[in-house]
Design a protein around this motif. Sequence first.
Motif, mmCIF file in Angstrom:
data_model
loop_
_atom_site.group_PDB
_atom_site.id
_atom_site.type_symbol
_atom_site.label_atom_id
_atom_site.label_comp_id
_atom_site.label_asym_id
_atom_site.label_seq_id
_atom_site.Cartn_x
_atom_site.Cartn_y
_atom_site.Cartn_z
ATOM 1 N N ASN A 180 -2.056 6.860 2.601
ATOM 2 C CA ASN A 180 -0.975 6.443 3.517
ATOM 3 C C ASN A 180 -0.466 7.563 4.434
ATOM 4 O OD1 ASN A 180 -1.187 4.015 2.250
ATOM 5 N ND2 ASN A 180 0.882 3.946 1.428
ATOM 6 N N GLY A 231 -2.947 -2.046 1.119
ATOM 7 C CA GLY A 231 -2.704 -0.839 0.340
ATOM 8 C C GLY A 231 -3.685 -0.644 -0.794
ATOM 9 N N THR A 256 1.068 -0.437 2.000
ATOM 10 C CA THR A 256 1.063 0.220 3.311
ATOM 11 C C THR A 256 2.299 -0.269 4.078
ATOM 12 O OG1 THR A 256 -0.251 -1.618 4.110
ATOM 13 C CG2 THR A 256 -1.457 0.407 3.542
#
Length: 457
Positions: free
Chosen positions: A187, A210, A218
């Motif tokens: 990230n 994510g 995310t």
Amino acid sequence: MGTILEDYTKKFGASQAMFERASKVAPGGVHHDVRIQNPFPIFMDHGLGCRKWDIQGNEFIDMGCGHGSLILGHSNPVIIKAVTDEAQKFMHPADPTELDVRWAELVHECTKWTELARFVLSGTEADHLAFRVARAHTGKDVIAKFRGHFHGWHDYNMIEYLPPYEFPMSGGIPKAIAQTMRACKTNDLDAVEAALKQGDVAGFVLEPDGALGGTVPTSVELLKGIRELCTKYGVVLIFDEVITGFRFAPGGATEWFGVTPDIACYAKAICGGVPGGAAVAGKAEFMSDIAVRADADWNRKKRARHMGTFSANVLAAAGGIATLEILKDGKVQDHAAKMADLLKVGFNNAIREAGAAGVLYGTRSTLRLILGDDLPKIYDPVEFPKAVEIDRLLTNVKEPLGTNLYCAQMLEGIDILGKTHGWTNAAWTEADVNEAVARWSRALHRVIAEGYLSGKA
Ligand code: PMP
């Protein structure tokens, strides 16, 4: 009543015997690492809707959802009819059929932004082909990615996947593979720019929701930032939508977050859990690198080749068409997300009332469970993952809590994949949610009572 582990061994005796038999003919007794389970896994017999039954007739509410693939639930009659009708005709013509065409049309009808699709067999194959397309298109070798993001079990994805990052996630990975991958801190947009600006990157791949199926969420800002960087540096942006595709919305995470990649990988929900269906789809500019051109030299040297005995097989295609016809208006996805929201409320109330630390979180119809005395007592599924370190989120539930939680859950009749990963689907009702919450709360209280987690038993 004995301990959790004693009761588990007593209740699931037939599975234990089956596991002993399995271990004589299969390494570790299973055929997928996620199915490894202490002291032994439960062997299943059949499923219906959001439930399944083991070889002794014990019934479970199934949050594992076929590794997230069963967006319409177990044994959906529409899919069964489509697949069995097709099987009566043939199993494998090994020529194109109209099914290939309709299935690809539906991919485009659902996703809207994709122009060309190529069907493969699994999410792993889809990621592998997407990497090849990006490399063929740019003539560059490196695929950049985030640590912790899963893109199948092929060699490339074993590099810097889970900590400790200096060791590949498997033996048998050639050292040279590491030179073709560049992993960025999870990230971290600055890390992405540092990776891309070196000028040798063909593609950037990520799970848009994510790492590890949304375990480390995310944000839209991050996705937009990555989109801009990929455009700026001429890098092919690959969304791994193996979990999110057709599940978050007809157009998957791309539609849900409003950020569009260049190509995307789909599997699981693309054929409602019928085995052997997956795809790479995306903009024609990139996907047409798979097609043969009137240029023998280009075809021989630059084309991204793809084959596969069972690619676009008629059984997966029939299941895929039946599924996507149902998914294309987005109602199932909204229903599944609503059921997941209710499960989050129920589980998180149970954790709060028990005074334990952990949360059930996740985007849309994905569910991630984390518990542990080292975690903050934040019961908000959005705030919790922001407050916990990335590597801790990736660890989920530590041992010995993990094994005991899994066994307690199975004893109460609730199956969560790998004990922490869940999904809902079209088959769930509010009554199922209430029953799941009640069963899971009992499992929670058992692990607390045996001292694996602090809280009120
Ligand atoms: N990518 C993601 C994001 C996944 O979750 C998975 C499977 N869990 C894969 C790729 C690999 O898919 P398959 O298991 O079908 O090979």
